[in-house]
Design a protein around this motif. Structure first.
Motif, PDB file in Angstrom:
ATOM      1  N   THR A 291       0.834  -1.198   0.000  1.00 11.84           N
ATOM      2  CA  THR A 291       0.000   0.000   0.000  1.00 11.84           C
ATOM      3  C   THR A 291       0.870   1.249   0.000  1.00 11.84           C
ATOM      4  O   THR A 291       2.098   1.191   0.123  1.00 11.84           O
ATOM      5  CB  THR A 291      -0.926  -0.010   1.214  1.00 11.84           C
ATOM      6  OG1 THR A 291      -0.129   0.077   2.399  1.00 11.84           O
ATOM      7  CG2 THR A 291      -1.750  -1.284   1.255  1.00 11.84           C
ATOM      8  N   ASP A 292       0.200   2.393  -0.134  1.00 12.49           N
ATOM      9  CA  ASP A 292       0.940   3.658  -0.073  1.00 12.49           C
ATOM     10  C   ASP A 292       1.606   3.835   1.280  1.00 12.49           C
ATOM     11  O   ASP A 292       2.725   4.352   1.370  1.00 12.49           O
ATOM     12  CB  ASP A 292      -0.006   4.826  -0.338  1.00 12.49           C
ATOM     13  CG  ASP A 292      -0.499   4.849  -1.780  1.00 12.49           C
ATOM     14  OD1 ASP A 292       0.184   4.252  -2.628  1.00 12.49           O
ATOM     15  OD2 ASP A 292      -1.558   5.454  -2.044  1.00 12.49           O
ATOM     16  N   LEU A 293       0.929   3.398   2.319  1.00 16.44           N
ATOM     17  CA  LEU A 293       1.533   3.507   3.651  1.00 16.44           C
ATOM     18  C   LEU A 293       2.753   2.607   3.764  1.00 16.44           C
ATOM     19  O   LEU A 293       3.753   2.988   4.395  1.00 16.44           O
ATOM     20  CB  LEU A 293       0.504   3.148   4.717  1.00 16.44           C
ATOM     21  CG  LEU A 293       0.972   3.240   6.177  1.00 16.44           C
ATOM     22  CD1 LEU A 293       1.435   4.652   6.509  1.00 16.44           C
ATOM     23  CD2 LEU A 293      -0.130   2.814   7.135  1.00 16.44           C
ATOM     24  N   ASP A 294       2.710   1.422   3.182  1.00 15.56           N
ATOM     25  CA  ASP A 294       3.887   0.552   3.191  1.00 15.56           C
ATOM     26  C   ASP A 294       5.072   1.235   2.521  1.00 15.56           C
ATOM     27  O   ASP A 294       6.199   1.197   3.038  1.00 15.56           O
ATOM     28  CB  ASP A 294       3.572  -0.764   2.472  1.00 15.56           C
ATOM     29  CG  ASP A 294       2.676  -1.663   3.294  1.00 15.56           C
ATOM     30  OD1 ASP A 294       2.822  -1.657   4.527  1.00 15.56           O
ATOM     31  OD2 ASP A 294       1.834  -2.364   2.713  1.00 15.56           O
ATOM     32  N   LYS A 295       4.837   1.846   1.405  1.00 18.84           N
ATOM     33  CA  LYS A 295       5.932   2.474   0.666  1.00 18.84           C
ATOM     34  C   LYS A 295       6.490   3.680   1.420  1.00 18.84           C
ATOM     35  O   LYS A 295       7.708   3.890   1.473  1.00 18.84           O
ATOM     36  CB  LYS A 295       5.436   2.886  -0.718  1.00 18.84           C
ATOM     37  CG  LYS A 295       4.994   1.697  -1.571  1.00 18.84           C
ATOM     38  CD  LYS A 295       4.374   2.148  -2.890  1.00 18.84           C
ATOM     39  CE  LYS A 295       3.880   0.942  -3.694  1.00 18.84           C
ATOM     40  NZ  LYS A 295       3.236   1.341  -4.965  1.00 18.84           N
TER      41      LYS A 295
END
Length: 2021
Positions: free
Chosen positions: A644-648
């Motif tokens: 996800t964007d949060l992971d990145k």
């Protein structure tokens, strides 16, 4: 920057339960704190850093230190506080301020025995870069990093107790600015946790409120922090639905976790949530404070209307930034929503953020709802909340009653501020998903202090039970104009890839379960992950998730254990989850880095000596391993499809942090090691939490009776396997770990742990489990098990009589499991036949772990018909009446012998033959009560026969007997007769049949084997039931029950299960070990310390119980003391461990050491427990004796009690100063007993304690041997023994000094000065000199006394508090005052005023809960080496025998100056109180109840009390504040206590503060009894110095070996004539350099018994003590409050201009008038007459407003005293700024008047007016001017300028913006009351009309306008719209020109295209009339113009030549006329 080193603290008396203290430090309202440590002698060695930026230290800068116990579950977490003044660092910034053993103050601001050791330094950049040979270890900077990472939006939650606590919320509303609206009457509504408070209604757009609201709570912290604070500003003139101007909202938890628990004087932006695009609707200045028990409220010294609040800089910097953002939640679906059994829920999701809630739709009857909805929050950035809360509710029929599950999403985990990385990193906005959030509910976990650095699981707050998951996504969009929209349908399609599942396997091997309580029922363990493995959830396949039921076995001491021995149960759970390995690999790698760094840091901390040779190698090892760990790349997230964007974003954040740490580790220098590494460690911990954790935690439940009793929670990532390597796997994956089980909240026995469990766990994808081998030894086998049951019917064992119990069943007998119903699972086959398994390891006899057994048999008799006693029907029974064998038939088992044969027990209530009698009662036939006396109506009797059976030592050891007992088969037994156990279901079975046995069973087993290898661990292939047809099985079971007959005998033993929860025909998995390994355990127990002996009675004894697995031993019992010494070794021989030695060495079982106390009745009570891992030696040749270490003893985690341990010895001598006893009640002749180690001393008894409580013998010498090391320093015990009549002695109080290390001294040191007793009397000749001096020198002249001074004592106070608007006085440097924000005892420089002798609390032997303190001991200790050789000179004594001690008791005069109180707790219903002061000193009580201050929370007392007392008989000055009530008893607001004896005896001169100057007259006269020169002489004598020698000129003095000149202090002689002679001035200057207490005002906190530990307000005061033997004191200080002065403001309204006129259909005409009033004096509103028919906005009035006000110049406030209501008893004093409001109105006859504009002027700070109306602009009123300073409008004070005339602009709100609506010309004049009487003037134009005379204005007659239209046009239109009219004319002219041009264009184009030729014989002259023909087109104008120019030179007679060719010209120009003559 400012660096504070918090070294250690000492808590005395030691707290119980043991504390987890931490130190909080406040500097400039910024709070920083250390971490929590365990123990009563905590050591932090941490560094706290504050960046000074561009604000250097000032002389009044200080640090406030507060010591708290964060582990306390009691109401009071506060331990003590102190204040460190930083003035020495200002003078010498390069030096380090060492503060050792700083005494802390308690709630009542009295000195305690608790101390703290600190170091304070001022660090510069060059100092930080230096590398020296000093302290290489450094200290902790963890809090520095913590404060840098903590921003308001992302405050880390603090774990607090789950018990209700006292809290207090304060909201103070100061004023509002720029509130939107016209002619508004604002009121502020404050809602605190649902409780509403309202301010008074004000008028205007800049209202001043100055009101404070209190709200008290007694609530659980977690629930309390969820409450919100809502501040709304309402317009009271409008209806409620549209009355809101703006609001501000936050949660209480955010305020509590802010620095100082306070938002101090913050400007809050007000917004409307429904209209976010409107922006800020105004500003409101507030102070919000949230206080818990022991928290100190920050002191606000500024006045309510402070000067700096009006400046542009402060106004901008303190306004909360208002950036609107949209949080959009995409709620997709949820799964596995379970609430109750057999109940489908109707779920609805609720999202809560700062009190605002949004909800989804309700979906009925589904456990997997699909919402696909978008919820949008409009928030402010930064968001003033810590988390977002999600709740799923069950809403059947739209009635939401039950909560399914909750989860909280912390904002600091889903966003970043950029502060985590040093460098250009901006962070990211909140983002989440698409991912699952795990829901929890049900029972909650008890409160525990979390391990530092670990992520607090949501289940700690939300519950333990897994309740499903919700799938959602979060976006944050910052926008102010457009809506952020996304296509939900495309989102749903794109997120489906995140829901792909993979099969996971969970394997758990149970190795041991020990230290359990006595469970009467069988127990088993259940392992679950989510709903998988939950045996109560029938929605999933049955799995092997539970162990076999088994009893618990007694370990021979007090605990029990589960006897698994060589057969370890194994469970295997398969589940399906999303593949998040990329996320878990990254997380586990970070944990690996963190764990290695923390382990190396702990090793580094253990090296306390900076010169230890092991220090630098350990430092290099730490750096090397950190660089290696940081170089391991984190798994990249950018190329992961499911990332996800949060992971990145978090991957980028974590990667940058690791790179930064690696770079720092390479460049760091070996200085401040611990501080540097703790900073790194905290930064790592900040990025560890993973919010997108899709795998639930693994839950291990201990179950009994199908009920969950206790649990252990294991994070899934910690045991997750990764095929990429060990670094990416969990730290406990495939490793043995010890789990401490806990009871859920509110369950289980208090202060006990349910079990210690050792397990080995593995979790991973089943495809990675092919070669799964968790342990080095052991074989994993799978068995099918069933139990054969038989009943005894007519003395025959068989199936008959089983009633409804099946022949073959499960272990509980609930489920029928015949052998033929077992079917082989798919892919498996049987290996062997059914065999009998004795199961003896599960059914061990209770005697197996006992060394001796007491056997008993009761002989029973009853009366026959003749009345004789005969044997009963059952002659031999047990205590419950069940039949047993006759005592003659009892056989002694093998390995045992009978020590004593059968005897009758006579040691209880029986007769001389042992009989006890009673009346038999049916149906049992046993009496309910037994009696020892025979009576005729008794029908039965019995007596007890006992014998003692002992084990044969030396033949078979306990371990060998256990092994023999565990043999599975006995050679003499036949196959069909082996393995039976006798008993009943649900209880413990016996191996041998008993006479009452009616039931037996045995276990049949059959092994299963896998057909072929499938590439997966076989245990993960056991899914589902082993039965093919469950319905057929149920039918067979019902038939079997019908065919069996009932039997009453067996019915009582068989109780079927109420409901079949789960099919039980599942196999069981075991890990079988072939042989055990033997170990020996040695434990040397030496000594305990820090034990609070006052918690023990003298009759109690202490002993240690050592527990290792299922083995335990006890030490000898010692008499209770503060430091019991056992010096005993406990040895465990032949310990059996069924596991590989390498596994044992890697993770050994814990050694548990417990401290127990036993009273005289034999009752044992656990006092503390300590657990640690032993050192394992597999090779004895390499064994090294481990060193002795201190281990903390705790009852529960987080509650430290004391320590368990000895080292070298050295001959020492201890010298003790015994001063006296205080506050001892009901004693006659006490004496002191001092005990240390084995030595003791005692003083002589105090014969007359009531008149002189001091000891006659003041010095004791105690010589003893004691170690020099700090860690081994012994404790000292003080006991007070009261000598009573007949020689009786009673211990009435005792105290413990845990360590004498703080009292070590070096008497040979040059700079060491022993304590000296201050002189409290003077010689007779000195009295005469003082008298003459006072008579002829100090007595000022009468003219000087009558001199009117422009300053007073309050001027000194305002100078000290930094009020820049206070009266400027050029000599104020001579009259400074020190204002302390704390108590004088809390100032570190004064050492708690215990420099002469300390105060030790005495505790009673049996303490009461309310008051364990019984008195005080005043004394001091000095410990120094004493030579053993008598020839060596002895050191000098420290405590000399003082002759001055005869001065005690001392009669003194005490003056108590009560200045004012701040923020008192309200006591009345109106939110105010009526305070007054009561003083208590001994038997004296002073105070006047009638002189109360009505209706105020900040009273200004300004009174002085003068008392006489005898110290120390009357030493405690108690200051009480009461609330006056007319009818009910007065309420006590709070109390504070001052120890006057400490102030009198202190060497810091605390009895009377040292004035700055020696004034002989005026308001600042010298008030001490002695002159400065005499004070200097006494101070030198007290310090052991020669007296000062003054020169004859008295301008030089020789003191302490140095010459001091007056010129060095006074470069220029003072011009003030009353400063005294040179000698006194020079002596005073020297005294100020000696660190004495200056003239001061201290701020003391009030506390109340109704709310212990909660700040009830503060009082500012000081105390002067004058011993009467020193002579008369100086005059008292006049601190009477200043009275306001009456002023008169005269405002003349001359005219207005450019006023907005009222809009009508015809024209703009207004009837203008002006209204004005003073803020706070709205009742005295005045208005002018009406100027009718104003057509231009101009009006003239010549009208005078006159306002009278009482103005307090010192505070720049107006004061008004009035009753709020008619029924009010007293008037309320209200303060408000001197602010004038002018409004312009339009008068209407039939409708309400129209508002045209407003002007607000602050008389103290108002803009200069414009001289002409043209120069008047709205820029004059701007508070936030963007112009340079030299171009800004200047401001002035009308009180200084007196009068001013000019133009000011009025404003109006139009379209959400302020614009100028007119101009007003006024004259403002301020006059004093006297001046107003001299120059009287009337209001308006009334008499006396003078100063100046106002004539009626000359206004134009408006009637003549109707006679002349031109005049009407000019007056109405031209005057108002002349500019628009001119523009319209110009536009019309241009339009006509354009039309003419367009009309002529076609002809012109035609002529241009045709181009006709014109031939002329002569030049043609065309007359002007031809060209100017009206029909001539403009198109031909250029041609004609050219021809005309060529024909100008011709003459008229030449025209005749044109007659011939005229026809040609007419062809071209047919319209041309013929030429004339």
């Amino acid at each position: 920057m400012l660096q504070l080193v918090v070294e250690s603290a000492k808590i005395n008396p030691p707290l119980s339960p043991p504390p987890r203290p931490c130190v909080s430090a406040y500097f400039r309202d910024v709070k920083k704190r250390t971490h929590e440590v365990e123990g009563n002698n905590p050591t932090w060695n941490e560094t706290l850093i504050w960046h000074l930026w561009d604000r250097p230290l000032q002389n009044d800068s200080f640090l406030q230190i507060i010591l708290r116990d964060l582990g306390s579950t009691k109401k009071d977490r506060f331990i003590g506080l102190a204040t460190v003044m930083l003035q020495p660092l200002v003078k010498k910034p390069s030096e380090v301020l060492f503060v050792k053993d700083l005494t802390l103050l308690n709630h009542l601001m009295m000195s305690t025995d608790c101390t703290v050791t600190l170091q304070v330094a001022l660090m510069r950049n060059q100092d930080i870069e230096k590398i020296g040979d000093g302290d290489l270890l450094g200290l902790s900077t963890r809090e520095t990093a913590r404060q840098e990472l903590m921003v308001p939006s992302y405050t880390m939650p603090v774990a607090l107790s789950t018990k209700p606590q006292h809290f207090q919320v304060r909201v103070k509303v100061f004023e509002g600015r720029q509130l939107m609206g016209n002619n508004i009457k604002p009121v502020v509504k404050v809602v605190i946790g649902g409780y509403q408070h309202n301010t008074r209604i004000k008028m205007g757009n800049n209202p001043f409120f100055n009101e404070i609201f209190f709200q008290n709570f007694h609530e659980v912290p977690a629930k309390f922090f969820d409450e919100t604070i809502l501040i709304q500003v309402m317009n009271s003139t409008l209806m409620r639905f549209n009355a809101e101007i703006g609001r501000f909202q936050t949660d209480i938890g955010f305020i509590y976790h802010s620095p100082g628990h306070t938002l101090m004087r913050k400007w809050l932006g007000l917004c409307q949530p429904n209209e976010p695009n409107n922006g800020v609707r105004g500003y409101l200045k507030v102070t919000i404070c949230v206080l818990g028990v022991g928290d100190q409220a920050l002191v606000d010294q500024k006045p309510p209307y402070a000067a700096d609040d009006t400046t542009t800089k402060i106004f901008k910097s303190t306004v909360v930034p208002i950036n609107m953002a949209y949080l959009q939640f995409f709620i997709y679906c949820a799964e596995d929503l379970h609430l109750k059994k057999h109940h489908l829920v109707s779920p609805m999701l609720e999202v809560e953020l700062i009190g605002e809630k949004l909800k989804t739709n309700v979906l009925s009857q589904t456990e997997n709802p699909i919402w696909n909805q978008i919820l949008t929050f409009q928030i402010q950035l930064p968001c003033l909340s810590s988390y977002i809360k999600f709740r799923i509710l069950d809403c059947p029929k739209n009635s939401c009653r039950d909560e399914i599950g909750t989860v909280s999403l912390f904002l600091n985990q889903i966003s970043s501020t950029g502060a985590e990385i040093e460098g250009p990193y901006s962070g990211f906005l909140p983002s989440f998903g698409p991912s699952f959030l795990i829901l929890h509910g049900g029972k909650k976990a008890p409160f525990r202090i979390q391990e530092e650095g670990t992520n607090i699981s949501s289940s700690v707050k939300d519950g333990l039970a897994y309740r499903g998951r919700v799938f959602l996504e979060l976006f944050t969009h910052v926008s102010s104009h457009q809506e952020f929209k996304r296509d939900l349908s495309s989102q749903v399609t794109s997120v489906e890839r995140h829901q792909n599942r993979k099969k996971y396997g969970l394997c758990v091997i149970f190795l041991s379960c020990t230290m359990m309580p006595d469970f009467k029922d069988l127990i088993q363990f259940e392992v679950s992950i989510g709903h998988y493995g939950n045996k109560m959830d029938l929605s999933y396949k049955p799995l092997v998730s539970t162990t076999q039921c088994s009893p618990v076995i007694y370990d021979g001491n007090i605990y029990h254990y589960v006897p698994w021995y060589n057969s370890k149960p194994v469970v295997a759970v398969t589940s399906f989850w999303e593949d998040s390995s990329f996320r878990m690999n990254c997380l586990n790698l970070l944990y690996f880095t963190r764990d290695r760094l923390k382990a190396n840091l702990d090793t580094l901390k253990s090296i306390r000596n900076p010169r230890d040779p092991a220090l630098l190698p350990q430092w290099e090892k730490l750096l090397k391993e950190l660089v290696e760990d940081c170089k391991h790349p984190l798994p990249c997230m950018t190329d992961k499809l499911k990332a996800t964007d949060l992971d990145k974003k978090r991957w980028q954040l974590r990667s940058r942090l690791l790179q930064e740490l690696a770079q720092k580790a390479k460049q760091v220098k070996p200085r401040n090691m611990v501080a540097t590494v703790e900073d790194w460690l905290y930064r790592l911990n900040a990025v560890l939490p993973e919010p997108q954790m899709t795998l639930p935690d693994v839950m291990i439940w201990l179950m009994s009776k199908e009920q969950r009793v206790a649990y252990a929670q294991v994070p899934a990532h910690s045991i997750l396997f990764s095929p990429t390597g060990a670094l990416h796997s969990g730290r406990f994956c495939g490793k043995i770990q010890t789990l401490l089980l806990q009871y859920p909240e509110g369950e289980g026995q208090k202060d006990t742990l349910p079990a210690h469990l050792r397990v080995c766990m593995w979790l991973g994808n089943v495809t990675d489990s092919k070669d799964l081998q968790l342990l080095r030894q052991g074989e994993v086998v799978v068995y099918a098990e069933t139990y054969e049951n038989q009943a005894k019917y007519k003395d025959q064992w068989g199936q008959q009589g089983l009633y409804r119990c099946p022949n073959f069943s499960d272990v509980m007998g609930h489920k029928a499991l015949p052998k033929e119903d077992f079917h082989v699972p798919q892919g498996w086959h049987w290996q062997g036949k059914w065999t009998v398994e004795p199961q003896r390891r599960l059914l061990l006899n209770i005697d197996i772990n006992k060394s001796q057994v007491l056997e008993e048999v009761y002989e029973n008799q009853w009366r026959d018909t003749a009345g004789a006693w005969v044997p009963a029907a059952i002659p031999n029974t047990d205590v419950n009446g069940d039949p047993v064998e006759a005592r003659e038939n009892f056989k002694c088992p093998q390995g045992w012998h009978v020590k004593e044969n059968w005897v009758v027990e006579l040691n209880h209530a029986v007769d001389d033959e042992g009989w006890e009698y009673g009346v038999g009662i049916e149906p049992s036939g046993l009496p309910q009560v037994w009696n020892s006396v025979e009576k005729t109506y008794y029908s039965c009797r019995r007596r007890r026969w006992v014998r003692l059976r002992c084990r044969n030592h030396g033949k078979l050891s306990l371990e060998q007997e256990t092994l023999s007992f565990l043999q599975l088969h006995h050679p003499s037994q036949a196959e069909e007769e082996e393995g039976w156990e006798y008993g009943t279901f649900g209880s413990k079975f016996h191996l041998n049949p008993q006479p009452q046995s009616r039931f037996r069973r045995r276990c049949w087993r059959r092994r299963l084997a896998l057909n072929r290898d499938k590439g997966i661990a076989p245990i993960f292939l056991l899914e589902g039931s082993m039965s093919l047809d469950l319905k057929e099985q149920a039918r067979k079971e019902e038939n079997r029950r019908l065919t069996q007959g009932p039997d009453k005998t067996i019915r009582s033993y068989w109780r079927p299960a109420p409901e079949d929860i789960h099919p039980y025909d599942l196999p069981f998995i075991y890990c079988i070990f072939n042989r055990p390994h033997y170990y020996q355990l040695f434990c040397y127990i030496y000594q305990a310390r820090n034990i609070m002996s006052y918690q023990f009675q003298t009759s109690q004894v202490l002993f240690i119980r050592l527990v290792f697995l299922n083995y335990s031993q006890c030490t000898q019992a010692l008499r209770s003391s503060a430091a019991p010494t056992w010096a005993q070794t406990l040895i465990f021989q032949h310990l059996l461990l069924y596991e590989d030695p390498e596994d044992t060495k890697a993770s050994p079982p814990l050694v548990v050491l417990e401290l127990w106390q036993q009273d005289s009745q034999g009752k044992e009570t656990l006092w503390g427990r300590s657990m640690w891992s032993p050192v394992v030696w597999l090779d004895v040749q390499n064994r090294i004796l481990p060193p002795l270490r201190w281990h903390p003893l705790v009852k529960l985690p987080g509650e430290e009690e004391c320590e368990i341990l000895v080292s070298c010895e050295l001959i020492l001598e201890t010298e003790i100063l015994t001063w006296g006893l205080r506050n001892m009640k009901r004693v006659r002749s006490p004496q002191l007993l001092v005990e240390c180690l084995e030595e003791s001393l005692q003083t002589e008894p105090i014969r007359d304690f009531q008149t002189n409580p001091n000891f006659t013998q003041s010095v004791l010498f105690l010589t003893l041997f004691m170690p020099m090391e700090d860690v081994y320093a012994p404790s000292l015990t003080l006991k007070v023994v009261d000598n009573q009549d007949f020689g009786r002695q009673t211990v009435v109080g005792q105290a413990n000094i845990n360590s004498l290390q703080p009292y070590f001294c070096d008497p040979w040191a040059d700079d060491y000065v022993p304590p000296q007793l201050p002189m409290l009397s003077v010689k007779k000749y000195q009295k005469l000199l003082d008298y003459l001096y006072e008579k002829f020198w100090l007595s000022p002249s009468k003219t000087q006394d009558e001199y009117h001074h422009e300053v007073d004592w309050w001027s000194k106070l305002f100078w000290a508090t930094g009020d820049v608007k206070s009266l400027q006085y050029k000599y104020k440097d001579y009259h400074t005052l020190k204002v302390y924000d704390c108590e004088l005892e809390a100032v570190p420089a004064f050492k708690g005023l215990q420099d002469f002798c300390e105060t030790f609390k005495l505790y009673q032997e049996e303490p009461k809960l309310d008051s364990p303190v019984v008195g005080e001991f005043k004394g001091l200790f000095r410990v120094y080496p004493f030579p053993e050789d008598p020839k060596v000179p002895k050191p000098p004594r420290q405590f000399l025998v003082w002759r001055e001690k005869e001065d005690f008791p001392q009669e003194c005069l005490v003056r108590v100056y009560m200045v004012r109180a701040i923020n008192l707790q309200p006591q009345d219903s109106n939110g105010l109180c009526d305070p007054y002061v009561i003083l208590k000193l001994g038997q004296t009580k002073m105070g006047n109840r009638d002189k109360y201050h009505p209706n105020t929370l900040d009273p200004i007392f300004g009174i002085m009390f003068e008392l006489s007392c005898i110290i120390p008989l009357e030493k405690d000055l108690e200051i009480q504040l009461y609330d006056f009530d007319l009818f009910s008893p007065d309420d006590k607001i709070g109390t504070t206590v001052i120890d006057l004896e400490n102030r009198l005896l202190s060497g810091f001169g605390a009895r009377c503060g040292l004035s700055k100057s020696y004034c002989q007259s005026g308001p600042f006269r010298w008030r001490d009894q002695m002159t400065p020169s005499f004070l200097l002489e006494r101070h030198a004598k007290q310090k052991g110095l020669p007296p000062p020698l003054f020169s004859p000129e008295e301008d030089t003095v020789f003191y302490n070996g140095k010459n001091f000149k007056l010129q060095s202090f006074e470069p220029t002689p003072p011009t003030l004539h009353y400063l005294g002679p040179k000698k006194e001035r020079l002596a005073l200057y020297l005294l100020h350099t000696q660190g004495l207490v200056p003239e001061h005002v201290e701020t003391r906190t009030l506390y109340s018994d109704s709310q212990p530990g909660i700040d009830q307000g503060k009082v500012q005061m000081w105390v002067d003590i004058f011993p009467k033997k020193l002579g008369p004191p100086g005059p008292p200080v006049n601190i009477r409050p200043r009275k306001p002065r009456r002023y008169e403001l005269r405002c003349i309204i001359w005219k207005t201009a450019q006023v907005d006129l009222r809009r009508t259909l015809t024209s703009g005409i207004s009837d203008i008038y002006v209204k004005g009033w003073m803020v706070g004096l709205e009742k005295d509103m005045q208005k002018t007459d009406i100027h009718y028919y104003s057509l231009t906005g101009e009006s003239t009035f010549n009208w005078r407003f006159i306002f009278s006000m009482d103005y307090l110049a010192a505070e720049h406030m107006c004061v008004q005293s009035q009753k709020e209501y008619i029924w009010s008893l007293d008037p309320t004093v209200i303060k408000f700024p001197a602010r004038l409001i002018i409004q312009i109105w339009d008068n209407n006859v039939f409708s309400t008047d129209d508002f045209l504009g407003v002007l607000e002027l602050d008389l103290f700070d108002m803009p200069l007016p414009a001289r002409h109306a043209s120069k008047c602009s709205i820029r004059m009123m701007e508070t936030d001017s963007k112009w340079p300073y030299f171009l800004q409008y200047k401001h002035f004070s009308l009180f200084k300028k007196k009068t001013v005339t000019g133009w000011w602009p009025s404003q109006v709100l139009d379209g959400g913006k302020w614009r100028m609506s007119g101009k007003v010309k006024m004259t403002l004049e301020i006059l004093s009351e006297k001046e107003a009487l001299i120059r009287p003037a009337g209001r308006g134009q009334s008499e006396p009309n003078q100063y100046p005379t106002l004539h009626p204005p000359l206004r134009p007659n408006t009637m003549f306008l109707l006679r002349s239209p031109i005049t009407i046009f000019c007056r109405i239109f031209w005057k108002r719209y002349h500019f628009k009219i001119i523009i319209a004319i110009i536009i019309l002219f241009l339009a006509l020109m354009l039309f003419n041009f367009i009309y002529s264009t076609p002809n012109y184009l035609a002529m241009s295209w045709i181009k006709p030729k014109l031939r002329l014989n002569a030049p043609i002259k065309i007359s002007t009339n031809i060209i100017n023909q009206p029909n001539l087109s403009n198109v031909h104008s250029p041609i004609l113009t050219s021809q005309h120019l060529n024909l100008n030179p011709t003459i008229d007679h030449e025209l005749k030549h044109l007659q011939g060719p005229m026809n040609h010209l007419q062809d071209i120009f047919p319209e041309l006329p013929a030429p004339r003559d």
